[in-house]
Scaffold this motif. Structure first.
Motif, mmCIF file in Angstrom:
data_model
loop_
_atom_site.group_PDB
_atom_site.id
_atom_site.type_symbol
_atom_site.label_atom_id
_atom_site.label_comp_id
_atom_site.label_asym_id
_atom_site.label_seq_id
_atom_site.Cartn_x
_atom_site.Cartn_y
_atom_site.Cartn_z
ATOM 1 N N ALA A 165 37.937 24.004 39.640
ATOM 2 C CA ALA A 165 37.559 24.612 40.921
ATOM 3 C C ALA A 165 37.574 26.138 40.818
ATOM 4 C CB ALA A 165 38.502 24.144 42.021
ATOM 5 N N ILE A 166 38.580 26.699 40.143
ATOM 6 C CA ILE A 166 38.665 28.150 39.971
ATOM 7 C C ILE A 166 37.497 28.657 39.122
ATOM 8 C CG2 ILE A 166 40.024 29.990 38.907
ATOM 9 C CD1 ILE A 166 42.542 28.444 39.726
ATOM 10 N N SER A 167 37.194 27.961 38.028
ATOM 11 C CA SER A 167 36.095 28.386 37.146
ATOM 12 C C SER A 167 34.757 28.351 37.866
ATOM 13 C CB SER A 167 36.039 27.481 35.904
ATOM 14 O OG SER A 167 37.224 27.583 35.149
ATOM 15 N N GLU A 168 34.561 27.327 38.696
ATOM 16 C CA GLU A 168 33.302 27.210 39.435
ATOM 17 C C GLU A 168 33.108 28.392 40.383
ATOM 18 O OE1 GLU A 168 31.223 24.151 42.642
ATOM 19 O OE2 GLU A 168 32.865 23.445 41.361
ATOM 20 N N ILE A 169 34.168 28.808 41.064
ATOM 21 C CA ILE A 169 34.064 29.939 41.989
ATOM 22 C C ILE A 169 33.955 31.258 41.224
ATOM 23 C CG2 ILE A 169 35.334 31.234 43.758
ATOM 24 C CD1 ILE A 169 36.386 28.561 44.801
ATOM 25 N N ARG A 170 34.651 31.363 40.105
ATOM 26 C CA ARG A 170 34.569 32.597 39.304
ATOM 27 C C ARG A 170 33.163 32.843 38.788
ATOM 28 N NH1 ARG A 170 40.063 32.293 35.557
ATOM 29 N NH2 ARG A 170 41.416 33.557 36.924
ATOM 30 N N HIS A 171 32.412 31.771 38.519
ATOM 31 C CA HIS A 171 31.067 31.936 37.974
ATOM 32 C C HIS A 171 30.098 32.518 38.997
ATOM 33 C CE1 HIS A 171 32.216 29.491 34.432
ATOM 34 N NE2 HIS A 171 31.202 30.116 33.864
ATOM 35 N N PRO A 174 29.688 38.468 38.858
ATOM 36 C CA PRO A 174 28.978 38.969 37.660
ATOM 37 C C PRO A 174 29.790 38.843 36.371
ATOM 38 C CG PRO A 174 28.755 40.502 39.504
ATOM 39 C CD PRO A 174 29.748 39.452 39.931
ATOM 40 N N ASP A 175 31.070 39.187 36.434
ATOM 41 C CA ASP A 175 31.928 39.098 35.246
ATOM 42 C C ASP A 175 33.069 38.123 35.553
ATOM 43 O OD1 ASP A 175 33.347 39.344 32.963
ATOM 44 O OD2 ASP A 175 33.793 41.487 33.167
ATOM 45 N N PRO A 176 32.878 36.842 35.211
ATOM 46 C CA PRO A 176 33.873 35.833 35.596
ATOM 47 C C PRO A 176 35.220 35.962 34.903
ATOM 48 C CG PRO A 176 32.196 34.871 34.178
ATOM 49 C CD PRO A 176 31.745 36.264 34.486
ATOM 50 N N HIS A 177 35.346 36.846 33.912
ATOM 51 C CA HIS A 177 36.600 36.959 33.175
ATOM 52 C C HIS A 177 37.242 38.336 33.347
ATOM 53 C CE1 HIS A 177 35.533 33.171 31.320
ATOM 54 N NE2 HIS A 177 34.370 33.680 30.974
ATOM 55 N N SER A 178 36.859 39.042 34.403
ATOM 56 C CA SER A 178 37.431 40.370 34.650
ATOM 57 C C SER A 178 38.750 40.254 35.403
ATOM 58 C CB SER A 178 36.444 41.222 35.458
ATOM 59 O OG SER A 178 36.257 40.655 36.748
ATOM 60 N N GLY A 179 39.442 41.392 35.554
ATOM 61 C CA GLY A 179 40.705 41.404 36.277
ATOM 62 C C GLY A 179 40.533 41.039 37.729
ATOM 63 N N LYS A 180 39.372 41.378 38.325
ATOM 64 C CA LYS A 180 39.132 41.065 39.729
ATOM 65 C C LYS A 180 39.113 39.556 39.949
ATOM 66 C CE LYS A 180 35.863 41.738 43.516
ATOM 67 N NZ LYS A 180 34.556 42.301 43.941
ATOM 68 N N THR A 181 38.495 38.846 39.031
ATOM 69 C CA THR A 181 38.431 37.392 39.190
ATOM 70 C C THR A 181 39.783 36.734 38.962
ATOM 71 O OG1 THR A 181 37.688 37.184 36.886
ATOM 72 C CG2 THR A 181 35.991 37.235 38.590
ATOM 73 N N ASP A 182 40.716 37.436 38.316
ATOM 74 C CA ASP A 182 42.068 36.895 38.202
ATOM 75 C C ASP A 182 42.714 36.778 39.578
ATOM 76 O OD1 ASP A 182 41.828 36.701 35.482
ATOM 77 O OD2 ASP A 182 42.870 38.589 35.053
ATOM 78 N N LEU A 183 42.493 37.786 40.422
ATOM 79 C CA LEU A 183 42.998 37.732 41.795
ATOM 80 C C LEU A 183 42.302 36.630 42.583
ATOM 81 C CD1 LEU A 183 43.237 41.553 42.637
ATOM 82 C CD2 LEU A 183 45.097 39.980 42.058
ATOM 83 N N ILE A 184 41.021 36.406 42.284
ATOM 84 C CA ILE A 184 40.287 35.313 42.944
ATOM 85 C C ILE A 184 40.900 33.972 42.566
ATOM 86 C CG2 ILE A 184 38.069 34.099 42.988
ATOM 87 C CD1 ILE A 184 36.764 36.894 42.650
ATOM 88 N N GLY A 185 41.280 33.836 41.284
ATOM 89 C CA GLY A 185 41.922 32.599 40.846
ATOM 90 C C GLY A 185 43.223 32.345 41.580
ATOM 91 N N LEU A 186 44.009 33.387 41.782
ATOM 92 C CA LEU A 186 45.262 33.235 42.525
ATOM 93 C C LEU A 186 44.990 32.792 43.958
ATOM 94 C CD1 LEU A 186 47.232 36.423 41.349
ATOM 95 C CD2 LEU A 186 47.536 34.072 40.564
#
Length: 681
Positions: A165-171, A174-186
């Motif tokens: 679910a986290i990977s799907e939203i991160r995609h 633009p950059d799914p592996h950036s620090g910003k998306t880490d906060l999205i994962g949380l």
């Protein structure tokens, strides 16, 4: 004693050809007492129907038998029933602490590296989120749960669902592996954990603990096998040192990752990482095999092989500077996972994830509860105490609700393996769970710096060991269903597995769950009925397909026994089922075949097995009776119990058929039919 009209004819009407006429004169109806049946009363409680525990040592018996002390005593019992810790903590004996302490330490040694692995490798979150998930829910559950050995913490399958679910939203970024998306994962993890807790709590509060019957064993086996394969593919990528390359290619589905792995595992592996990974996996397997050779030597058999491999690999990594050889290590891990240690999970920034994550939360709630209730039931049977599925749901829901206030916490449920080990080592109360959670919290705040040099590929190897456990029973189940010719079960297993691999695990389980529910509805919609025949020389009627001597003695008379309660589901096809019985009998037949029997002129319903009848079923039965009366078919209803009779009265069926159509026994009804047949000849 209440009195109801007798379901019979007067002497003047004994020669009436058909008792089904609604025009029967009320002056010709004779009443007698009906048999009064006791009404069983159900005890209801807020969460379950089990009796509250009655042994509370140290409780003084009130001398007065007045109403107020009795009320207070009942209230205390109910409070202790719903909050089990108020019962076991006052009675806790220090003699139990030794076993509970050893069990807590043992499980914690296994749980610390596992939870770090699940968080970092499966959920793609900070390792500390796994540690908080392995401690906070366990503390809450220890106070509210009814299982004494259940260990509540993250599980591999549930962490994988969260990670997908986290990977799907991160995609979507633009950059799914950036620090910003880490906060999205949380944020996504917090929202899902909150929903999981709320769903579980409400299921228990409304006493819906029977949901464990929804998923069949075959469906679960297909789900677990698919999860094992998905996890294996996910973890082989870091084990071959291909994580950086994968971020560049960014494969989305499991099939894409498998193709990526096949292309690069041999051509572009990172050699040091590959050697470390598979050496760690071989060590884990070897240590587990070694332990099994010494089951009677407890200090060897209880050796935490996972912790041993983590400690040794961390030490070697530090000594030989594996990070300088581009081996990815755990590094410095912050104890806080967000802006603050505690945050409201549905803050403004997280609300946008709510709708997209609900289906995942529902799936995690159902699958997590199934694992938990199996583990809880196994230990309750083993140690001789009872558990309540509804109270378990409430406790698990509350545990996840509390944990969701720590950003990024993973959903936590009971583990079959860890709970069994907890009991084996000596855990006898929920104190073992408190000890385990305390040790994990200590590791979170004080031991994380010691894991700075832990290779991440070793964490992947630890999860690889979990794959073997998940797949262990699959061949046995497949062979069992094949031997039993259970093709529906095999098809469900195959569909769950296939859809989970091709799309994702959530789609696979949802599709199979829908099919499973449709099968349940299909089976429940077929009213169980049979044709009765008379045993020669007696007034007894038995099913003709079960008793060869039973025979249908009156031409045109069909006696049908309905063998279950009537509700909206199984009466929808009642008309068609009766038509097939009337024209083809009880044997299997295709609708295109020519009828083997003549249409009935008399229809007798034997309803002794019917205890309840809901409003929709009564309405359908009324319409059915109308059709038969329009065909000039005589109708009798026999052995009807008072409850269904009252429903028939309210629905107008008694007025439609006339009270004379309701007879005490089949013999009574058939006496009238036979008399009418003789008089007509």
């Amino acid at each position: 004693m209440s009195r109801t009209p007798q379901h019979g004819f007067s002497a003047a009407q004994a020669s009436t050809p058909f008792a089904g006429s609604s025009a029967a004169s009320t002056s010709s109806i004779m009443g007698i007492d009906a048999v009064t049946r006791p009404v069983q009363e159900e005890r209801t409680a807020l969460l379950d129907v089990e009796a509250p525990p009655e042994q509370y040592s140290g409780a003084s018996t009130p001398k007065s038998t007045g109403h107020k002390p009795r009320k207070q005593s009942q209230l205390k019992k109910k409070i202790k029933y719903y909050i089990p810790s108020l019962s076991w903590i006052p009675d806790y004996s220090l003699s139990l602490f030794g076993g509970d302490f050893l069990a807590g330490i043992t499980v914690a040694c296994m749980l610390i590296p596992q939870s770090v692995s699940y968080a970092s490798s499966l959920a793609k979150l900070s390792p500390v989120t796994g540690l908080f998930s392995a401690s906070i829910p366990g503390i809450v559950y220890a106070f509210l749960g009814s299982s004494r050995q259940l260990n509540v913490a993250p599980e591999a399958a549930l962490s994988l669902l969260l990670g997908q679910a986290i990977s799907e939203i991160r995609h979507d970024y633009p950059d799914p592996h950036s620090g910003k998306t880490d906060l999205i994962g949380l944020g996504v993890a917090s929202v899902i954990t909150l929903q999981v807790g709320l769903i579980s709590f409400l299921l228990g509060f409304f006493r819906l603990g029977f949901i464990d019957v929804v998923l069949s064993r075959a469906l679960l086996r297909g789900f677990i096998s698919a999860v094992a394969v998905v996890i294996m593919i996910e973890q082989l990528i870091p084990m071959f040192g291909l994580t950086t390359l994968m971020h560049t290619v960014d494969p989305e589905t499991t099939i894409d990752k498998f193709i990526f792995l096949v292309k690069n595992a041999i051509a572009n592996p990172h050699r040091p990482t590959t050697i470390i990974s598979f050496t760690a996996l071989a060590s884990l397997i070897g240590l587990r095999w070694f332990k099994n050779q010494f089951k009677k030597t407890w200090w060897i058999y209880r050796l935490p092989e996972v912790l041993v491999v983590v400690v040794v690999s961390t030490f070697l990594s530090s000594e030989f500077s594996w990070d300088e050889d581009a081996v990815d290590i755990l590094g410095a891990v912050s104890v806080t996972t967000g802006e603050s240690f505690i945050q409201f999970p549905l803050g403004h920034s997280n609300l946008k994830f709510l709708r997209r994550t609900t289906s995942t939360a529902v799936l995690i709630s159902v699958v997590g509860f199934l694992d938990s209730i199996v583990a809880a039931k196994q230990n309750s049977a083993r140690f001789g105490y009872s558990i309540s599925p509804n109270r378990e749901l409430v406790a698990l829901g509350a545990a996840n609700l509390v944990a969701s206030f720590v950003p990024g916490t993973l959903p936590a449920y009971g583990s079959i393996t860890r709970s069994r080990i907890n009991g084996d080592v000596g855990g006898r109360t929920q104190m073992a769970s408190l000890v385990c959670s305390g040790v994990v919290l200590l590791a979170t705040f004080f031991l994380l710096p010691w894991l700075y040099y832990l290779p991440k590929c070793v964490l992947a190897s630890i999860i690889g060991l979990v794959v073997f456990s998940l797949l262990a029973e699959t061949p046995h189940d497949v062979l069992y269903y094949w031997r039993m010719a259970a093709w529906v079960d095999l098809a469900l297993m195959f569909l769950t597995f296939t859809f989970s691999i091709i799309w994702n695990v959530e789609v696979g389980v949802v599709v199979s769950l829908i099919i499973s529910l449709l099968l349940v509805v299909h089976r429940s919609s077929k009213t169980r009925m049979t044709i009765l025949g008379r045993i020669p020389g007696t007034d007894r009627w038995k099913p003709i397909n079960e008793n060869p001597e039973a025979e249908e003695s009156v031409s045109g008379a069909l006696i049908v026994r309905i063998r279950e309660n009537l509700d909206f589901a199984n009466t929808a096809q009642l008309k068609e089922r009766l038509r097939r019985l009337e024209l083809y009998g009880v044997g299997k037949s295709h609708p295109s075949e020519e009828p083997r029997r003549q249409q009935a002129s008399i229809l007798v319903f034997h309803m002794a097995d019917m205890d309840t009848c809901d409003a929709s079923a009564a309405q359908i039965f009324y319409e059915l009776c109308e059709e038969y009366l329009n065909r000039n078919v005589g109708l009798f209803v026999t052995h009807l119990k008072p409850g269904p009779f009252r429903m028939f009265e309210k629905a107008g069926i008694v007025d439609l058929l006339g009270v004379n159509a309701f007879r005490e026994t089949v013999a009574d009804a058939m006496t009238i039919v036979e008399a009418a047949a003789r008089s007509s000849t």
